[in-house]
Design a protein around this motif. Structure first.
Motif, short mmCIF file in Angstrom:
data_model
loop_
_atom_site.label_atom_id
_atom_site.label_comp_id
_atom_site.label_asym_id
_atom_site.label_seq_id
_atom_site.Cartn_x
_atom_site.Cartn_y
_atom_site.Cartn_z
N GLU B 85 43.48 40.74 22.85
CA GLU B 85 43.83 42.03 22.24
C GLU B 85 45.15 41.94 21.47
O GLU B 85 45.29 42.53 20.40
CB GLU B 85 43.92 43.10 23.33
CG GLU B 85 43.75 44.49 22.79
CD GLU B 85 43.42 45.49 23.89
OE1 GLU B 85 42.31 45.41 24.43
OE2 GLU B 85 44.27 46.34 24.20
N ARG B 86 46.10 41.17 21.99
CA ARG B 86 47.37 41.00 21.27
C ARG B 86 47.17 40.16 20.02
O ARG B 86 47.91 40.29 19.07
CB ARG B 86 48.40 40.32 22.17
CG ARG B 86 49.19 41.25 23.04
CD ARG B 86 50.46 40.56 23.54
NE ARG B 86 50.17 39.28 24.18
CZ ARG B 86 49.78 39.16 25.44
NH1 ARG B 86 49.61 40.23 26.18
NH2 ARG B 86 49.55 37.98 25.97
N GLY B 87 46.19 39.28 20.03
CA GLY B 87 45.93 38.44 18.86
C GLY B 87 46.47 37.03 19.01
O GLY B 87 46.54 36.29 18.04
N SER B 88 46.87 36.66 20.22
CA SER B 88 47.44 35.32 20.41
C SER B 88 46.40 34.31 20.88
O SER B 88 46.68 33.12 20.99
CB SER B 88 48.61 35.38 21.41
OG SER B 88 48.27 36.16 22.52
N LEU B 89 45.18 34.80 21.16
CA LEU B 89 44.15 33.89 21.70
C LEU B 89 43.70 32.85 20.67
O LEU B 89 43.52 31.68 21.00
CB LEU B 89 42.95 34.71 22.20
CG LEU B 89 41.90 33.92 22.98
CD1 LEU B 89 42.49 33.31 24.23
CD2 LEU B 89 40.72 34.80 23.35
N ASP B 90 43.55 33.28 19.42
CA ASP B 90 43.08 32.35 18.38
C ASP B 90 44.01 31.16 18.24
O ASP B 90 43.55 30.02 18.08
CB ASP B 90 42.95 33.07 17.03
CG ASP B 90 41.63 33.81 16.92
OD1 ASP B 90 40.73 33.52 17.73
OD2 ASP B 90 41.50 34.66 16.03
N LEU B 91 45.31 31.44 18.27
CA LEU B 91 46.28 30.35 18.12
C LEU B 91 46.15 29.38 19.31
O LEU B 91 46.14 28.17 19.12
CB LEU B 91 47.70 30.92 18.03
CG LEU B 91 48.80 29.90 17.78
CD1 LEU B 91 48.53 29.07 16.55
CD2 LEU B 91 50.15 30.60 17.65
N LEU B 92 46.02 29.93 20.51
CA LEU B 92 45.87 29.07 21.69
C LEU B 92 44.62 28.21 21.57
O LEU B 92 44.64 27.02 21.87
CB LEU B 92 45.77 29.93 22.95
CG LEU B 92 47.06 30.41 23.59
CD1 LEU B 92 46.74 31.20 24.85
CD2 LEU B 92 47.96 29.23 23.94
N LEU B 93 43.54 28.84 21.12
CA LEU B 93 42.26 28.11 21.05
C LEU B 93 42.24 27.09 19.92
O LEU B 93 41.38 26.22 19.89
CB LEU B 93 41.10 29.10 20.90
CG LEU B 93 40.80 29.95 22.13
CD1 LEU B 93 39.74 30.98 21.83
CD2 LEU B 93 40.37 29.08 23.30
N SER B 94 43.18 27.21 18.97
CA SER B 94 43.23 26.23 17.88
C SER B 94 43.96 24.97 18.33
O SER B 94 43.98 23.97 17.61
CB SER B 94 43.91 26.82 16.65
OG SER B 94 45.31 26.85 16.82
N MET B 95 44.57 25.03 19.51
CA MET B 95 45.27 23.86 20.04
C MET B 95 44.25 22.82 20.52
O MET B 95 43.10 23.16 20.75
CB MET B 95 46.15 24.29 21.23
CG MET B 95 47.23 25.28 20.88
SD MET B 95 48.54 24.48 19.94
CE MET B 95 48.83 25.71 18.70
N PRO B 96 44.70 21.57 20.69
CA PRO B 96 43.76 20.56 21.19
C PRO B 96 43.48 20.72 22.68
O PRO B 96 43.73 19.84 23.48
CB PRO B 96 44.46 19.23 20.88
CG PRO B 96 45.87 19.56 20.60
CD PRO B 96 46.00 21.01 20.33
N ILE B 97 42.95 21.89 23.05
CA ILE B 97 42.55 22.13 24.44
C ILE B 97 41.16 22.73 24.42
O ILE B 97 40.77 23.36 23.44
CB ILE B 97 43.51 23.11 25.16
CG1 ILE B 97 43.65 24.41 24.35
CG2 ILE B 97 44.85 22.49 25.42
CD1 ILE B 97 44.37 25.51 25.10
N THR B 98 40.42 22.53 25.51
CA THR B 98 39.10 23.15 25.60
C THR B 98 39.28 24.55 26.19
O THR B 98 40.31 24.87 26.79
CB THR B 98 38.16 22.36 26.50
OG1 THR B 98 38.71 22.36 27.83
CG2 THR B 98 38.00 20.93 26.03
#
Lengths: 313, 271
Positions: B85-98
């Protein structure tokens, strides 16, 4: 088409290779059969209105939204595949309206993302310097202005020395001076061979700074090429603004009347002549034959805005 | 799986809770409640002061069974949907992590915060009471602490599952509260109601096993059956199958309650 740099065919040089990428939401085709190649070291711009599908396409390229159909490869690896972790280490991403963690300081934010990326922690302070946030490194992001957050987001994208940068509306919230500094950094990165793909809604801004661009509307790439190539592809007419003494207006009308021009209008202190691109040199020669009667001459090429609206209408 | 990345994510969640004093606040709540119960729990019977470890644990169980699920659900409901909801999930998911690593990292960090507050809060009480406790009593008390931790982890797992499924924070909080009502208040009433309606004629023998479908009940059984005195206190010694009183079996069920919702969350989050 002179001046066109053709999109490279599928080759080793393509860092981003998109084939028929499609994303449906119910019956809505947010992205519809997109084909695109971006070459290594290229600066590529993606423009389109809100809802054109460019953010969706951006997220598909990053593997954040799965494709309904088609194939997207970054550096040869499918975005949804298991080998994508290695590819992601080469990627930097600045989301539109980047959201970071208010409770961390600027430096802690970078340290967190550096660890996630597997980038050395020593990169964090130089990254802060590069975006001009050294003074604010120990302050909490909560106290940052919108522009400072954007810069911190950009610093985050630069961690791990990425070879491919995805920048979604990177200059949002930046003041003109910061925008200038941003593009200076971008030029430096281009010199280092970094591939960049960026979106912007400020067309004039992007026009000067990309090698090629794509215009997106209704989920499709309406046109891809250099700014020059797009202008030619659209074949928008160009205008000559010819300043003359008013008594010479009629003579010019007669001279131009025999040429393939599409319009001749007498304005307050000049005559405006519209013609197609292929007639440009003919009109030039005819105007030159008028000698000293022509007091001044100005050629108005269609702007990227004209091209953009031509495609997206 | 990359343990370093999971550790980074978990570390951030944990230190966030230390920094915003969440851990301190929850630990204090546990300490104060436990001390009040230990010393004043018998006030209704006209006695004030520490009575016995069995009595203290029985009282604590009644409190913890309400409190810990609520704290765990409040802690975890926001974990994924909040980032989205804050909008920070996309950035986290773009990291080299599953996505699984992200989920696990978040869970482990929150679990560490919850475990730390539980152990610190009740542990402090153990230190205060230690002069009045013998080794067996201390052993029972540590058993209570360990089962409290497991109870918290099970409800935290449910909270993370809710956070993955819910489309926004408001819905996630609603779902979390609904789960609390169901497991803590409604579930036992339903079983009791079913028993009464059927007059205990049908399937009475499977009812004790149905209690395993509720982590809060598993917690209760774990603590009550560990102590003979408490068992007698509850008047349950005769009706409950002995097989279910095995702490290792109940502990296993508790671990299943931790793993299953997290597994469902991971399955859903992957898509």
């Amino acid at each position: 088409m002179a001046g066109t740099i053709p999109a490279p065919a599928e080759s080793a040089a393509s860092v981003i290779a998109i084939r028929g990428a499609t994303r449906h939401y119910g019956t809505v085709r947010a992205v519809d059969g997109v084909d695109l190649d971006v070459a290594r070291g290229e600066v590529f711009g993606l423009i389109g209105h809100n809802g054109a599908g460019k953010s969706t396409l951006f997220k598909m390229m990053l593997g954040l939204i799965p494709v309904t159909a088609g194939d997207i490869r970054i550096d040869g690896a499918p975005v949804a595949g298991s080998g994508f972790r290695a590819v992601r280490r080469k990627i930097g991403y600045l989301p539109e309206n980047v959201v970071l963690y208010d409770n961390l300081t600027g430096l802690e934010t970078l340290q967190f993302f550096a660890r996630l990326k597997g980038a050395p922690a020593q990169e964090c302070i130089p990254a802060m310097e590069r975006v001009g946030l050294t003074q604010a490194a120990k302050r909490r992001v909560r106290e940052y202005s919108k522009g400072m957050r954007q810069r911190l987001g950009f610093a985050q994208a630069l961690l791990g020395k990425p070879q491919i940068l995805f920048l979604d509306e990177p200059t949002t919230g930046l003041d003109p001076e910061a925008i200038r500094e941003f593009y200076v950094i971008l030029r430096g990165l281009k010199a280092e061979g970094v591939t960049m793909i960026l979106t912007s809604h400020i067309l004039a801004e992007i026009q000067e700074r990309v090698d090629r661009l794509a215009i997106m509307a209704a989920g499709k790439l309406q046109a891809v090429g250099t700014v020059q190539a797009l202008r030619e592809q659209m074949d928008l007419p160009l205008w000559f603004h010819v300043r003359l003494a008013p008594e010479d207006f009629e003579q010019v009308r007669t001279v131009l009347g025999n040429l393939p021009v599409t319009a001749v209008e007498a304005r307050e202190d000049h005559v405006a002549v519209q013609c197609r691109r292929e007639s440009k040199m003919l009109v030039m020669q005819a105007l030159a034959s008028l000698g000293a009667k022509v007091l001044d001459l100005h050629v108005h090429e269609p702007s990227l805005e004209d091209v953009f609206f031509g495609f997206s209408d | 799986m990359e343990l370093r990345q999971i550790g980074t994510l978990a570390g951030k969640e944990f230190w966030d809770r230390i920094r915003n004093r969440w851990v301190l606040a929850v630990a204090l709540v546990f300490t104060v409640f436990a001390l009040v119960i230990a010393y004043f729990g018998g006030a209704q019977q006209g006695a004030v002061g520490f009575r016995s470890i069995e009595f203290t644990i029985a009282s604590l169980v009644s409190l913890v069974i309400y409190l810990i699920p609520l704290i765990a659900l409040v802690l975890g409901f926001d974990s994924i949907v909040g980032e989205r909801e804050r909008g920070s999930l996309d950035l986290l998911l773009s990291m080299p992590i599953t996505r699984f690593e992200l989920l696990l990292g978040k869970y482990l960090g929150l679990a560490a915060a919850l475990t730390f507050s539980t152990v610190a809060g009740f542990g402090l009480v153990a230190v205060v009471l230690s002069a009045q406790l013998n080794l067996t009593a201390l052993f029972h008390y540590f058993g209570f602490m360990a089962s409290s931790v497991l109870l918290g982890l099970a409800f935290l797992s449910l909270a993370v599952m809710v956070s993955v499924f819910a489309s926004d924070r408001t819905r996630a909080s609603g779902l979390a509260i609904a789960l609390w009502f169901f497991f803590v208040l409604v579930f036992d009433l339903l079983l009791l109601g079913a028993l009464v309606v059927t007059g205990g004629k049908y399937g009475g023998e499977i009812f004790p096993y149905l209690l395993l479908l509720n982590p809060a009940d598993v917690f209760r059984i774990l603590n009550i059956f560990a102590l003979d005195d408490v068992r007698t206190l509850y008047g349950l010694a005769t009706v409950f199958p002995r097989a279910l009183a095995e702490p290792w079996l109940l502990g296993l069920v508790m671990f299943a309650w931790i793993a299953a919702p997290l597994g469902v969350a991971a399955w859903r989050f992957r898509r």
